[in-house]
Write a protein that holds these residues in place. Sequence first.
Motif, mmCIF file in Angstrom:
data_model
loop_
_atom_site.group_PDB
_atom_site.id
_atom_site.type_symbol
_atom_site.label_atom_id
_atom_site.label_comp_id
_atom_site.label_asym_id
_atom_site.label_seq_id
_atom_site.Cartn_x
_atom_site.Cartn_y
_atom_site.Cartn_z
ATOM 1 N N TYR A 36 0.842 -1.191 0.000
ATOM 2 C CA TYR A 36 0.000 0.000 0.000
ATOM 3 C C TYR A 36 0.883 1.249 0.000
ATOM 4 C CZ TYR A 36 -3.605 -3.267 1.529
ATOM 5 O OH TYR A 36 -4.474 -4.326 1.615
ATOM 6 N N ALA A 43 -6.052 7.869 3.526
ATOM 7 C CA ALA A 43 -6.076 6.437 3.796
ATOM 8 C C ALA A 43 -5.079 5.739 2.863
ATOM 9 C CB ALA A 43 -7.480 5.886 3.576
ATOM 10 N N PRO A 44 -4.630 4.571 3.244
ATOM 11 C CA PRO A 44 -3.753 3.818 2.353
ATOM 12 C C PRO A 44 -4.447 3.484 1.032
ATOM 13 C CG PRO A 44 -3.680 2.916 4.577
ATOM 14 C CD PRO A 44 -4.807 3.900 4.542
ATOM 15 N N LEU A 46 -4.237 0.685 -2.206
ATOM 16 C CA LEU A 46 -3.690 -0.598 -2.648
ATOM 17 C C LEU A 46 -2.871 -0.408 -3.922
ATOM 18 C CD1 LEU A 46 -3.665 -3.750 -2.377
ATOM 19 C CD2 LEU A 46 -5.689 -3.740 -3.864
ATOM 20 N N PHE A 87 3.658 0.518 2.801
ATOM 21 C CA PHE A 87 3.488 -0.562 3.780
ATOM 22 C C PHE A 87 3.269 -1.883 3.067
ATOM 23 C CE2 PHE A 87 3.088 1.945 7.601
ATOM 24 C CZ PHE A 87 2.539 3.153 7.181
ATOM 25 N N GLN A 89 1.742 -5.827 3.755
ATOM 26 C CA GLN A 89 0.739 -6.467 4.608
ATOM 27 C C GLN A 89 0.656 -7.937 4.241
ATOM 28 O OE1 GLN A 89 -3.300 -5.899 3.433
ATOM 29 N NE2 GLN A 89 -4.147 -6.163 5.482
ATOM 30 N N SER A 97 -4.075 -10.640 10.210
ATOM 31 C CA SER A 97 -3.158 -9.907 9.340
ATOM 32 C C SER A 97 -2.148 -9.122 10.158
ATOM 33 C CB SER A 97 -3.963 -8.941 8.471
ATOM 34 O OG SER A 97 -3.131 -8.173 7.622
ATOM 35 N N PHE A 99 0.909 -5.783 9.386
ATOM 36 C CA PHE A 99 1.541 -4.836 8.477
ATOM 37 C C PHE A 99 3.014 -4.687 8.862
ATOM 38 C CE2 PHE A 99 -1.912 -2.852 6.102
ATOM 39 C CZ PHE A 99 -3.031 -3.126 6.877
ATOM 40 N N GLY A 100 3.825 -4.347 7.867
ATOM 41 C CA GLY A 100 5.169 -3.894 8.161
ATOM 42 C C GLY A 100 5.110 -2.491 8.747
ATOM 43 N N HIS B 35 -12.882 -4.965 7.873
ATOM 44 C CA HIS B 35 -11.731 -5.000 8.762
ATOM 45 C C HIS B 35 -11.518 -3.624 9.380
ATOM 46 C CE1 HIS B 35 -9.869 -8.924 7.355
ATOM 47 N NE2 HIS B 35 -10.818 -8.715 6.454
ATOM 48 N N VAL B 37 -8.448 -1.165 11.050
ATOM 49 C CA VAL B 37 -7.008 -0.911 11.097
ATOM 50 C C VAL B 37 -6.804 0.430 11.780
ATOM 51 C CG1 VAL B 37 -4.940 -0.509 9.693
ATOM 52 C CG2 VAL B 37 -6.641 -2.188 8.940
ATOM 53 N N GLN B 39 -3.933 3.585 13.195
ATOM 54 C CA GLN B 39 -2.631 4.206 12.956
ATOM 55 C C GLN B 39 -2.403 5.310 13.976
ATOM 56 O OE1 GLN B 39 -2.132 6.101 9.065
ATOM 57 N NE2 GLN B 39 -0.026 5.341 9.011
ATOM 58 N N LEU B 45 0.675 1.110 10.354
ATOM 59 C CA LEU B 45 -0.677 0.569 10.369
ATOM 60 C C LEU B 45 -0.723 -0.670 11.262
ATOM 61 C CD1 LEU B 45 -1.290 0.767 6.518
ATOM 62 C CD2 LEU B 45 -2.166 2.345 8.257
ATOM 63 N N TRP B 47 -3.348 -3.823 12.243
ATOM 64 C CA TRP B 47 -4.592 -4.540 12.002
ATOM 65 C C TRP B 47 -5.238 -4.895 13.331
ATOM 66 C CZ3 TRP B 47 -6.168 -9.623 13.154
ATOM 67 C CH2 TRP B 47 -7.354 -10.030 12.522
ATOM 68 N N TRP B 50 -11.708 -8.163 12.285
ATOM 69 C CA TRP B 50 -12.737 -8.122 11.237
ATOM 70 C C TRP B 50 -14.080 -8.562 11.771
ATOM 71 C CZ3 TRP B 50 -14.867 -12.888 11.010
ATOM 72 C CH2 TRP B 50 -14.058 -14.030 11.169
ATOM 73 N N TYR B 95 -9.380 3.184 10.914
ATOM 74 C CA TYR B 95 -9.925 2.997 9.582
ATOM 75 C C TYR B 95 -10.749 1.718 9.515
ATOM 76 C CZ TYR B 95 -6.293 6.228 7.763
ATOM 77 O OH TYR B 95 -5.487 7.309 7.491
ATOM 78 N N GLN B 100 -11.046 -6.679 -1.450
ATOM 79 C CA GLN B 100 -11.451 -6.565 -2.848
ATOM 80 C C GLN B 100 -12.475 -7.626 -3.217
ATOM 81 O OE1 GLN B 100 -8.405 -7.345 -5.881
ATOM 82 N NE2 GLN B 100 -9.211 -5.623 -7.037
ATOM 83 N N PHE B 110 -7.058 -5.066 0.743
ATOM 84 C CA PHE B 110 -8.103 -4.066 0.893
ATOM 85 C C PHE B 110 -8.031 -3.046 -0.239
ATOM 86 C CE2 PHE B 110 -8.506 -6.181 4.660
ATOM 87 C CZ PHE B 110 -7.684 -5.813 5.703
ATOM 88 N N ASP B 111 -9.093 -2.960 -1.011
ATOM 89 C CA ASP B 111 -9.089 -1.954 -2.060
ATOM 90 C C ASP B 111 -10.021 -0.789 -1.764
ATOM 91 O OD1 ASP B 111 -11.344 -3.240 -4.645
ATOM 92 O OD2 ASP B 111 -11.495 -3.262 -2.447
ATOM 93 N N TRP B 113 -11.230 1.832 1.525
ATOM 94 C CA TRP B 113 -10.966 2.282 2.890
ATOM 95 C C TRP B 113 -11.913 3.415 3.253
ATOM 96 C CZ3 TRP B 113 -6.504 0.744 5.929
ATOM 97 C CH2 TRP B 113 -5.661 -0.178 5.281
ATOM 98 N N GLY B 114 -12.275 3.482 4.521
ATOM 99 C CA GLY B 114 -12.941 4.670 5.010
ATOM 100 C C GLY B 114 -11.954 5.826 5.105
#
Lengths: 107, 123
Positions: A36, A43-44, A46, A87, A89, A97, A99-100, B35, B37, B39, B45, B47, B50, B95, B100, B110-111, B113-114
Motif C-alpha cells: 500500500y 487512507a492507504p 492498494l 506498507f 501487509q 493480518s 503490516f510492516g 476489517h 485498522v 494508525q 498501520l 490490524w 474483522w 480505519y 477486494q 483491501f481496495d 478504505w474509510g
Amino acid sequence: IVLSQSPGTLSLSPGERATLSCRASQSVNSAFLAWYQQKPGQAPRLLIYGASNRATGIPDRFSGSASGTDFTLTISRLEPEDFAVYFCQQFGGSLRSTFGQGTKLEI
Amino acid sequence: QVQLVQSGAEVKKPGASVKVSCKASGYTFTNYYIHWVRQAPGQGLEWMGWINPNSGGTDSAQRFQGRVTMTRDTSTSTAYMELSRLRSVDTAVYYCARPQGIYTPSNRWFDSWGQGTLVTVSS
C-alpha cells in the motif's frame, strides 16, 4: 508473523529507481502479500496484491516480486507523486493480518 | 462505487470507551467482511480485526481481545468498532477497510478504505 521493512527512510530523486524490502519472520503465502501507498492525511491505497499484481489504475512503473520470505516493491522511475510511505501487509490462513512498519520514500 | 464513510472525530478520557461507525454503500454489505485498522500519530498501520456482516462473526488481533467489540447493523449497512478501557496509547486514526473480493485470495487485500476517524484519548 512479523514483517520487517527496510530501509526505514529512502531518499531519492525523481527519475531514480526505488527498491523497498519487506521480510517476513516466517513463511508467508505470496498470494496473501500486498503493498500500500499512503500519503499524509489520506487512507492507504492498494498498489500490489498477490505479491506481484498491480491493482487497478496503478502505473506499470510499480512492480512487486517475491523470493522465499523476502518481498520487494520496485518503482522503476520515480515521479514526484510517488514520494509517500509504503506498507506491506500479509494475511495468514486464519484471516489475521499484520503490516510492516513502513518505508518513507522522500525526495 | 464502493464507499465507506466513517463517523467523526472523538475525544475520550482514559478508561472510557469509544464506538466508531463505518457506513457502507455501493455494494451488498453482507457479502464482504469489514476489517478495522488503526494508525497512531506518525506510526505504522496496525490490524485490529474483522467482522463478517452476514453472520456477525468476528475475530481480532490477540492484543485487542477482550477490549474490542465489532458489531454491525445490516438494516443500515453499518459496521461498528467499540474499543473499551481506553489509554493514551490508543490515540490514533481508526480505519475501516473492505477486501477486494469475497473468496480467497481476493479477500486478503483491501481496495476500499474509510476516510479514518481520529480518536484522541486525553485526560
